[in-house]
Design a protein around this motif. Structure first.
Motif, PDB file in Angstrom:
ATOM      1  N   ALA A 208      -3.331  87.793 -28.215  1.00 29.77           N
ATOM      2  CA  ALA A 208      -4.102  88.592 -29.167  1.00 29.77           C
ATOM      3  C   ALA A 208      -4.710  89.823 -28.506  1.00 29.77           C
ATOM      4  CB  ALA A 208      -5.208  87.729 -29.779  1.00 29.77           C
ATOM      5  N   GLY A 209      -5.076  89.698 -27.217  1.00 27.90           N
ATOM      6  CA  GLY A 209      -5.657  90.841 -26.512  1.00 27.90           C
ATOM      7  C   GLY A 209      -4.697  92.010 -26.435  1.00 27.90           C
ATOM      8  N   LYS A 211      -2.307  92.587 -28.505  1.00 30.96           N
ATOM      9  CA  LYS A 211      -2.185  93.135 -29.864  1.00 30.96           C
ATOM     10  C   LYS A 211      -3.287  94.145 -30.137  1.00 30.96           C
ATOM     11  CE  LYS A 211       0.160  89.607 -32.651  1.00 30.96           C
ATOM     12  NZ  LYS A 211       0.007  88.719 -33.825  1.00 30.96           N
ATOM     13  N   GLU A 212      -4.520  93.770 -29.806  1.00 33.32           N
ATOM     14  CA  GLU A 212      -5.664  94.652 -30.063  1.00 33.32           C
ATOM     15  C   GLU A 212      -5.586  95.934 -29.240  1.00 33.32           C
ATOM     16  OE1 GLU A 212      -9.519  92.970 -29.717  1.00 33.32           O
ATOM     17  OE2 GLU A 212      -9.418  91.959 -31.646  1.00 33.32           O
ATOM     18  N   ARG A 213      -5.119  95.806 -27.996  1.00 34.74           N
ATOM     19  CA  ARG A 213      -5.027  97.000 -27.141  1.00 34.74           C
ATOM     20  C   ARG A 213      -3.815  97.872 -27.485  1.00 34.74           C
ATOM     21  NH1 ARG A 213      -6.364  92.992 -23.273  1.00 34.74           N
ATOM     22  NH2 ARG A 213      -4.165  92.847 -22.646  1.00 34.74           N
ATOM     23  N   SER A 298      -2.383  82.221 -29.790  1.00 35.29           N
ATOM     24  CA  SER A 298      -2.940  83.553 -29.534  1.00 35.29           C
ATOM     25  C   SER A 298      -2.029  84.645 -30.085  1.00 35.29           C
ATOM     26  CB  SER A 298      -3.148  83.738 -28.030  1.00 35.29           C
ATOM     27  OG  SER A 298      -3.642  85.020 -27.734  1.00 35.29           O
ATOM     28  N   ARG A 302      -4.440  87.489 -35.352  1.00 33.85           N
ATOM     29  CA  ARG A 302      -4.457  88.935 -35.589  1.00 33.85           C
ATOM     30  C   ARG A 302      -5.332  89.667 -34.571  1.00 33.85           C
ATOM     31  NH1 ARG A 302      -5.059  86.730 -40.793  1.00 33.85           N
ATOM     32  NH2 ARG A 302      -3.350  87.236 -42.224  1.00 33.85           N
ATOM     33  N   SER A 303      -6.353  88.957 -34.060  1.00 32.97           N
ATOM     34  CA  SER A 303      -7.321  89.621 -33.181  1.00 32.97           C
ATOM     35  C   SER A 303      -7.821  88.655 -32.113  1.00 32.97           C
ATOM     36  CB  SER A 303      -8.521  90.124 -33.995  1.00 32.97           C
ATOM     37  OG  SER A 303      -9.218  89.029 -34.579  1.00 32.97           O
ATOM     38  N   PHE A 304      -8.512  89.224 -31.148  1.00 31.57           N
ATOM     39  CA  PHE A 304      -9.108  88.458 -30.059  1.00 31.57           C
ATOM     40  C   PHE A 304     -10.043  87.389 -30.621  1.00 31.57           C
ATOM     41  CE2 PHE A 304     -11.624  87.604 -26.337  1.00 31.57           C
ATOM     42  CZ  PHE A 304     -10.780  87.866 -25.269  1.00 31.57           C
ATOM     43  N   LYS A 305     -10.883  87.770 -31.563  1.00 29.90           N
ATOM     44  CA  LYS A 305     -11.867  86.860 -32.147  1.00 29.90           C
ATOM     45  C   LYS A 305     -11.184  85.729 -32.910  1.00 29.90           C
ATOM     46  CE  LYS A 305     -16.095  86.855 -34.925  1.00 29.90           C
ATOM     47  NZ  LYS A 305     -17.035  87.686 -35.733  1.00 29.90           N
ATOM     48  N   GLU A 306     -10.133  86.059 -33.650  1.00 30.25           N
ATOM     49  CA  GLU A 306      -9.415  85.043 -34.417  1.00 30.25           C
ATOM     50  C   GLU A 306      -8.740  84.046 -33.480  1.00 30.25           C
ATOM     51  OE1 GLU A 306      -5.707  84.681 -37.592  1.00 30.25           O
ATOM     52  OE2 GLU A 306      -6.772  86.597 -37.406  1.00 30.25           O
ATOM     53  N   SER A 393      -0.740  91.565 -38.548  1.00 34.05           N
ATOM     54  CA  SER A 393      -1.990  92.324 -38.363  1.00 34.05           C
ATOM     55  C   SER A 393      -2.846  92.270 -39.640  1.00 34.05           C
ATOM     56  CB  SER A 393      -1.671  93.785 -38.020  1.00 34.05           C
ATOM     57  OG  SER A 393      -0.916  94.371 -39.070  1.00 34.05           O
TER      58      SER A 393
END
Length: 393
Positions: A208-209, A211-213, A298, A302-306, A393
């Motif tokens: 996920a990290g 993905k966010e970056r 992971s 969709r995101s780090f938090k999720e 996403s």
């Protein structure tokens, strides 16, 4: 070519991980230092508290008949008599650790051959009071045996008749009993929990990290195959978890050797190379399993938090399954425990630590481990091969 690509991805991910100082601190230094530090403070507090009680036993004695028992107890070097106007209040407040109430005509009744009783008042929620009471009871027991011996001597009977059988302790590992007991509880607990938790952070970051970056899509456009990227990431996560498990084991060994630590005097406990190898195989295999599952979840997030939300329950489930057998005696573990995920590896490590090699238990546990590994790798491969998951996403 695929192997070269996998190794390039592995090298790149490990370099990124170790470039961050927080990784070295959290995954290596803290696992090594945390248990020895805790052990040092617990051992110091326990030893100081016990020594304080043993060397300064604050008790009160209520004895209207000025009995010889009172004289005997007062004669002990570590006894400090405190006058108390309200015994229950002083016991509760800690002004005295215990109070002895000796009935009137105590000596007279004993001299006639009658039985007597004394009353001990103490706070059973206080560890200091419990230590004090055990010492006081030992003094009373010695005094009681002296009376019995005197009575028998008056009747020309040898006091030894009361103890026709003497028990001599002959234990295989007398000096390391405490250390071995603690090891069978803590080594499996720490290693299995680290197998679960040590892979969470790198899994979230590499899935996920990325993905966010926004670095995952460019990576997929290179010549590197998707499966090569997956295996490279999975190897990096597994290596990180194994390093953390080894660091934790190193910290445990340091703790075992501490003098006056929470494991006793730090002597007599050693694991042979064969036992160490057997013990470490299980958490290494578990690290691969959890690394694959956590990376798959992971990637799906969709995101780090999720991703953290998905992975948090895994830690809770693992803790329940490990703690469920923490107090189990390694020599009497029922067979059904070896069919429960995580629990089976924990139980098998317990047996290895005390020198038990039950081939049925080993076969069942490793059989399940192979199934877990194959299943987790297939799950990770499935998730990583789906476009709707990768670009979700």
């Amino acid at each position: 070519m695929k192997n070269n690509t996998t190794m390039i991805v592995l090298k790149k991910e490990l370099t990124d991980m170790f470039r961050d100082r927080k990784t070295i601190i959290m995954n290596i230094l803290i696992p090594i230092l945390i248990l020895p530090i805790i052990s040092f403070f617990i051992g110091t507090v326990m030893n100081k508290s016990e020594d304080k009680v043993k060397n300064n036993l604050k008790i009160s004695i209520v004895d209207k008949g000025n009995s010889q028992l009172e004289t005997y107890i007062k004669a002990q070097k570590n006894i400090k008599i405190v006058n108390s106007k309200n015994i229950k209040s002083d016991v509760k407040s800690g002004n005295i650790l215990a109070a002895i109430t000796i009935p009137e005509n105590f000596d007279e009744n004993l001299s006639k051959g009658s039985d007597e009783q004394v009353t001990l008042t103490y706070d059973n929620t206080s560890t200091d009071a419990q230590t004090a009471v055990e010492i006081v009871k030992s003094y009373i027991d010695v005094y009681s045996k002296q009376i019995v011996s005197a009575r028998l001597s008056e009747k020309h009977i040898n006091p030894a008749i009361l103890t026709p059988i003497k028990v001599v302790d002959d234990t295989a590992k007398k000096d390391s009993a405490v250390s071995t007991l603690m090891a069978t509880m803590l080594v499996p607990l720490l290693l299995m929990l680290y197998s679960v938790t040590s892979t969470i952070a790198p899994s979230v970051d590499l899935g996920a990290g990325e993905k966010e970056r926004g670095t995952l899509e460019p990576l997929l456009t290179t010549k590197a195959g998707r499966m090569s990227i997956l295996w490279g990431k999975l190897l990096a996560i597994s290596i990180m978890g194994i390093i953390m498990s080894l660091s934790s084991l190193a910290g445990l060994f340091i703790t075992m050797k501490q003098k006056n630590g929470m494991f006793g005097n730090g002597a007599g406990f050693n694991l042979g190379a064969g036992t160490m190898l057997l013990v470490m195989i299980l958490p290494i295999l578990a690290t691969v399993v959890f690394g694959a599952v956590e990376l798959a979840l992971s990637i799906y997030a969709r995101s780090f938090k999720e991703a953290q939300t998905y992975l948090s329950p895994i830690t809770i489930i693992a803790m329940v399954l490990v703690y469920a057998v923490m107090m189990k005696d390694p020599k009497s573990i029922e067979g059904f425990y070896f069919n429960i995920p995580i629990t089976n590896a924990t139980c098998l490590m317990k047996e290895f630590l005390v020198g038990i090699h039950n081939y049925t238990h080993i076969a069942i546990t490793f059989g399940w481990m192979i199934i877990y590994i194959v299943g987790s790798l297939l799950f990770a491969r499935y998730m990583f091969s789906r476009e709707e998951v990768i670009f979700r996403s």
